[in-house]
Design a protein around this motif. Structure first.
Motif, PDB file in Angstrom:
ATOM      1  N   UNK A 239      -8.708 -10.441   3.232  1.00  0.00           N
ATOM      2  CA  UNK A 239      -9.809 -10.159   2.315  1.00  0.00           C
ATOM      3  C   UNK A 239     -10.006  -8.662   2.158  1.00  0.00           C
ATOM      4  N   UNK A 240     -10.893  -8.133   2.955  1.00  0.00           N
ATOM      5  CA  UNK A 240     -11.341  -6.745   2.817  1.00  0.00           C
ATOM      6  C   UNK A 240     -10.200  -5.732   2.631  1.00  0.00           C
ATOM      7  N   UNK A 241      -9.203  -5.796   3.506  1.00  0.00           N
ATOM      8  CA  UNK A 241      -8.142  -4.764   3.458  1.00  0.00           C
ATOM      9  C   UNK A 241      -7.237  -4.899   2.244  1.00  0.00           C
ATOM     10  N   UNK A 242      -7.299  -6.044   1.580  1.00  0.00           N
ATOM     11  CA  UNK A 242      -6.346  -6.238   0.473  1.00  0.00           C
ATOM     12  C   UNK A 242      -6.743  -5.456  -0.782  1.00  0.00           C
ATOM     13  N   UNK A 243      -7.947  -4.912  -0.796  1.00  0.00           N
ATOM     14  CA  UNK A 243      -8.303  -4.079  -1.952  1.00  0.00           C
ATOM     15  C   UNK A 243      -8.028  -2.598  -1.690  1.00  0.00           C
ATOM     16  N   UNK A 244      -7.549  -2.314  -0.479  1.00  0.00           N
ATOM     17  CA  UNK A 244      -7.258  -0.914  -0.144  1.00  0.00           C
ATOM     18  C   UNK A 244      -5.760  -0.665  -0.275  1.00  0.00           C
ATOM     19  N   UNK A 245      -5.352   0.129  -1.241  1.00  0.00           N
ATOM     20  CA  UNK A 245      -3.907   0.313  -1.438  1.00  0.00           C
ATOM     21  C   UNK A 245      -3.243   0.930  -0.216  1.00  0.00           C
ATOM     22  N   UNK A 246      -3.992   1.723   0.547  1.00  0.00           N
ATOM     23  CA  UNK A 246      -3.395   2.356   1.739  1.00  0.00           C
ATOM     24  C   UNK A 246      -3.024   1.288   2.772  1.00  0.00           C
ATOM     25  N   UNK A 247      -3.923   0.354   3.006  1.00  0.00           N
ATOM     26  CA  UNK A 247      -3.652  -0.713   3.985  1.00  0.00           C
ATOM     27  C   UNK A 247      -2.471  -1.560   3.526  1.00  0.00           C
ATOM     28  N   UNK A 248      -2.478  -1.917   2.240  1.00  0.00           N
ATOM     29  CA  UNK A 248      -1.390  -2.760   1.724  1.00  0.00           C
ATOM     30  C   UNK A 248      -0.061  -2.012   1.821  1.00  0.00           C
ATOM     31  N   UNK A 249      -0.055  -0.745   1.464  1.00  0.00           N
ATOM     32  CA  UNK A 249       1.183   0.040   1.546  1.00  0.00           C
ATOM     33  C   UNK A 249       1.677   0.095   2.986  1.00  0.00           C
ATOM     34  N   UNK A 250       0.759   0.285   3.920  1.00  0.00           N
ATOM     35  CA  UNK A 250       1.150   0.377   5.320  1.00  0.00           C
ATOM     36  C   UNK A 250       1.783  -0.943   5.782  1.00  0.00           C
ATOM     37  N   UNK A 251       1.171  -2.048   5.395  1.00  0.00           N
ATOM     38  CA  UNK A 251       1.693  -3.362   5.795  1.00  0.00           C
ATOM     39  C   UNK A 251       3.101  -3.563   5.237  1.00  0.00           C
ATOM     40  N   UNK A 252       3.268  -3.309   3.951  1.00  0.00           N
ATOM     41  CA  UNK A 252       4.576  -3.590   3.324  1.00  0.00           C
ATOM     42  C   UNK A 252       5.660  -2.625   3.779  1.00  0.00           C
ATOM     43  N   UNK A 253       5.267  -1.414   4.121  1.00  0.00           N
ATOM     44  CA  UNK A 253       6.303  -0.479   4.554  1.00  0.00           C
ATOM     45  C   UNK A 253       6.764  -0.775   5.983  1.00  0.00           C
ATOM     46  N   UNK A 254       5.943  -1.487   6.747  1.00  0.00           N
ATOM     47  CA  UNK A 254       6.316  -1.773   8.146  1.00  0.00           C
ATOM     48  C   UNK A 254       7.254  -2.975   8.266  1.00  0.00           C
TER      49      UNK A 254
END
Ligand code: PEP
Length: 256
Positions: A239-254
Motif C-alpha cells: 500500500x503506502x510504499x507503492x506510491x513512492x517512486x523511490x521505494x519502488x525503484x529500490x525494490x525493483x533494482x534489488x
C-alpha cells in the motif's frame, strides 16, 4: 530466484485513495524503464478509478508493468450510480483487480459471498482477481487465523469449482499489519502461505503453478526481500510504499 520452474514473482501496488495527475507524472518520470525491464519481478499498479487511463498510458513503455483496479461492482451494466463494472475495467485495459480488501470489508461491509461473486465476474471477463484475506489481531491472539482464512476462501472455492478459472491469486494480509508499520514475521507468512495452498489443493482441482499467494502488510523497500525469498510467497501487495517512486525503484533494482 528465476529458475525455469519458478513462477515470476509480482509486486502489486495498491494506491488506495491517493494520487493526482501531478503525482502520476512525477512517479513515471522517475521510474527508469531499464531498471524495470531487467528486474525479475512484475509490477501491478492499482490507482484510483479516474486515473486508470492515465496510468495505463504511462505503463505502455514497460513490458512488465500491468494495470490493476481496487474494486469492482457486482453488476455489469445499468442503473447503478457510482459503480464500475468488470466490463468497464476490461475496456480500459485492467488486467488485475483486488477484491475483498480489508478496508472494503470494514468500511463498506463487504461479505465473503459478495466478494466471491466479484471474483467470479472478473474471471469471466479474463481479469485476474486478487482476493484479500486476513485475520484481525484478536483472531490471531485467539489462535483462529487458519479458520478465518478458510472461512474467507471457502466461498471462492465453491463459486469457481465448476467454472473454467484461470488461476487463483490470494493476498494474505493480516488486518493488524496493514498500514501500521507492524509486518508479520516472514517465516510465519511462509507457513500461512503453505497452509492456504494446501487448503486449496485439497479442495479444488488446480495445479500448484496456478496458485499464487502474496503477502501484504507494512512491506517496504527494507523488509520486502525477506518475504519475497520465501518459496511459497509468490508476491507482495504493497500500500503506502507503492506510491513512492523511490521505494519502488529500490525494490525493483534489488531483484534481478
Ligand atoms: C494494503 O493496502 O493492502 C497494504 C498492505 O497497505 P500497507 O502496505 O500500507 O500496509
Amino acid at each position: 530466484m528465476t529458475n525455469g520452474k519458478m513462477k515470476k514473482k509480482i509486486i502489486i501496488g495498491n494506491w488506495k485513495l491517493n494520487g493526482s495527475l501531478n503525482m502520476i507524472e512525477n512517479f513515471f518520470k522517475n521510474l527508469r524503464i531499464e531498471m524495470f525491464q531487467s528486474s525479475a519481478l512484475d509490477f501491478v499498479i492499482a490507482p484510483p478509478f479516474p486515473y486508470l487511463m492515465n496510468v495505463g498510458r504511462m505503463i505502455r513503455r514497460y513490458h512488465n508493468v500491468f494495470l490493476g483496479a481496487q474494486n469492482v461492482d457486482l453488476h455489469l451494466i445499468g442503473a447503478y450510480t457510482g459503480e464500475i463494472s468488470s466490463l468497464i475495467l476490461k475496456d480500459v485495459g485492467v488486467k488485475y483487480t483486488i477484491v475483498g480488501h480489508s478496508e472494503r470489508r470494514m468500511y463498506h461491509l463487504e461479505k465473503d459471498a459478495e466478494i466471491a461473486k466479484k471474483f467470479l465476474l472478473l474471471q469471466k471477463e479474463g481479469i485476474i482477481p486478487i482476493l484479500c484475506v486476513g485475520e484481525s489481531l484478536s483472531e490471531k491472539r485467539s489462535g483462529n487465523t487458519e479458520s478465518i482464512l478458510m472461512k474467507q476462501i471457502r466461498p471462492i472455492i465453491e463459486m469457481i469449482r465448476n467454472t473454467d478459472f484461470l488461476k487463483i491469486m490470494i493476498a494474505y494480509e493480516p488486518v493488524w499489519s496493514i498500514g501500521t508499520g507492524n509486518s508479520e514475521d516472514p517465516s510465519s507468512v511462509q507457513k500461512t502461505a503453505e497452509f492456504i495452498k494446501g487448503y486449496i489443493l485439497d479442495n479444488l482441482d488446480i495445479r500448484r503453478e496456478f496458485l499464487f499467494i502474496h503477502y501484504g502488510g507494512s512491506v517496504n523497500s527494507k523488509n520486502f526481500q525477506e518475504f519475497i525469498e520465501k518459496p511459497d510467497i509468490d508476491g507482495l501487495l504493497i500500500g503506502k510504499c507503492s506510491i513512492e517512486y523511490r521505494s519502488i525503484s529500490e525494490i525493483f533494482s534489488k531483484i534481478k
